[in-house]
Design a protein around this motif. Sequence first.
Motif, mmCIF file in Angstrom:
data_model
loop_
_atom_site.group_PDB
_atom_site.id
_atom_site.type_symbol
_atom_site.label_atom_id
_atom_site.label_comp_id
_atom_site.label_asym_id
_atom_site.label_seq_id
_atom_site.Cartn_x
_atom_site.Cartn_y
_atom_site.Cartn_z
ATOM 1 N N PHE A 256 0.840 -1.193 0.000
ATOM 2 C CA PHE A 256 0.000 0.000 0.000
ATOM 3 C C PHE A 256 0.876 1.244 0.000
ATOM 4 O O PHE A 256 1.789 1.340 0.825
ATOM 5 C CB PHE A 256 -0.837 0.086 1.285
ATOM 6 C CG PHE A 256 -1.750 -1.068 1.550
ATOM 7 C CD1 PHE A 256 -3.069 -1.037 1.119
ATOM 8 C CD2 PHE A 256 -1.316 -2.170 2.275
ATOM 9 C CE1 PHE A 256 -3.924 -2.087 1.407
ATOM 10 C CE2 PHE A 256 -2.170 -3.215 2.565
ATOM 11 C CZ PHE A 256 -3.479 -3.179 2.120
ATOM 12 N N ASP A 257 0.575 2.197 -0.853
ATOM 13 C CA ASP A 257 1.201 3.496 -0.708
ATOM 14 C C ASP A 257 0.459 4.231 0.414
ATOM 15 O O ASP A 257 -0.661 3.855 0.784
ATOM 16 C CB ASP A 257 1.127 4.288 -2.017
ATOM 17 C CG ASP A 257 2.134 5.426 -2.077
ATOM 18 O OD1 ASP A 257 2.956 5.562 -1.136
ATOM 19 O OD2 ASP A 257 2.110 6.186 -3.054
ATOM 20 N N VAL A 258 1.055 5.265 0.960
ATOM 21 C CA VAL A 258 0.442 6.011 2.045
ATOM 22 C C VAL A 258 -0.959 6.484 1.642
ATOM 23 O O VAL A 258 -1.176 6.926 0.512
ATOM 24 C CB VAL A 258 1.336 7.204 2.476
ATOM 25 C CG1 VAL A 258 1.489 8.219 1.349
ATOM 26 C CG2 VAL A 258 0.783 7.853 3.732
ATOM 27 N N GLY A 259 -1.918 6.317 2.548
ATOM 28 C CA GLY A 259 -3.290 6.737 2.295
ATOM 29 C C GLY A 259 -4.142 5.738 1.537
ATOM 30 O O GLY A 259 -5.357 5.890 1.466
ATOM 31 N N GLN A 260 -3.535 4.690 1.000
ATOM 32 C CA GLN A 260 -4.305 3.672 0.276
ATOM 33 C C GLN A 260 -4.991 2.756 1.289
ATOM 34 O O GLN A 260 -4.509 2.572 2.407
ATOM 35 C CB GLN A 260 -3.392 2.850 -0.637
ATOM 36 C CG GLN A 260 -2.776 3.649 -1.753
ATOM 37 C CD GLN A 260 -3.822 4.165 -2.715
ATOM 38 O OE1 GLN A 260 -4.625 3.414 -3.247
ATOM 39 N NE2 GLN A 260 -3.828 5.476 -2.931
ATOM 40 N N GLU A 261 -6.111 2.197 0.880
ATOM 41 C CA GLU A 261 -6.843 1.332 1.800
ATOM 42 C C GLU A 261 -7.437 0.118 1.105
ATOM 43 O O GLU A 261 -7.632 0.110 -0.106
ATOM 44 C CB GLU A 261 -7.931 2.112 2.518
ATOM 45 C CG GLU A 261 -9.022 2.634 1.615
ATOM 46 C CD GLU A 261 -10.046 3.452 2.383
ATOM 47 O OE1 GLU A 261 -10.442 3.042 3.485
ATOM 48 O OE2 GLU A 261 -10.444 4.503 1.871
ATOM 49 N N HIS A 262 -7.682 -0.884 1.907
ATOM 50 C CA HIS A 262 -8.438 -2.068 1.497
ATOM 51 C C HIS A 262 -9.752 -1.891 2.249
ATOM 52 O O HIS A 262 -9.818 -2.074 3.469
ATOM 53 C CB HIS A 262 -7.688 -3.322 1.932
ATOM 54 C CG HIS A 262 -8.141 -4.587 1.285
ATOM 55 N ND1 HIS A 262 -8.875 -4.649 0.133
ATOM 56 C CD2 HIS A 262 -7.938 -5.874 1.646
ATOM 57 C CE1 HIS A 262 -9.104 -5.907 -0.185
ATOM 58 N NE2 HIS A 262 -8.551 -6.669 0.724
ATOM 59 N N SER A 263 -10.792 -1.452 1.529
ATOM 60 C CA SER A 263 -12.052 -1.088 2.176
ATOM 61 C C SER A 263 -12.692 -2.293 2.864
ATOM 62 O O SER A 263 -12.323 -3.434 2.634
ATOM 63 C CB SER A 263 -13.007 -0.463 1.168
ATOM 64 O OG SER A 263 -13.255 -1.356 0.117
ATOM 65 N N GLU A 264 -13.679 -2.000 3.702
ATOM 66 C CA GLU A 264 -14.295 -3.042 4.522
ATOM 67 C C GLU A 264 -14.778 -4.213 3.672
ATOM 68 O O GLU A 264 -15.433 -4.030 2.652
ATOM 69 C CB GLU A 264 -15.458 -2.462 5.325
ATOM 70 C CG GLU A 264 -15.998 -3.455 6.336
ATOM 71 C CD GLU A 264 -17.043 -2.846 7.231
ATOM 72 O OE1 GLU A 264 -16.720 -2.507 8.378
ATOM 73 O OE2 GLU A 264 -18.202 -2.718 6.756
#
Length: 96
Positions: A36-44
């Motif tokens: 992940f780059d900063v601020g990236q997410e794997h949503s719920e």
Amino acid sequence: MERIAELGSLIEVAPDSTVSRTVLKAEGARVVLFAFDVGQEHSEHTAAVPILLQVLDGRLRVGAAGEQVELGPGGLVHIGSRVPHDVLALEPSRMV
């Protein structure tokens, strides 16, 4: 016997992206790497089986079952099957 000598060498952080790669499938196990780059997410989302999530490097915020935890390198969390969870990168990070 399945063997991986060094997990971290199998995936790299890409700018403004989340990258995933399955590196092992064996009886009763599947190992997936994420970068992940900063601020990236794997949503719920949920998983049909229990998972272990371990940070290789960087810093991640993991949310599950109404709780949030911040994990750094070597940090490990267990999440039960079908428990909604999400991951947010607080800095460029890799996890397995």
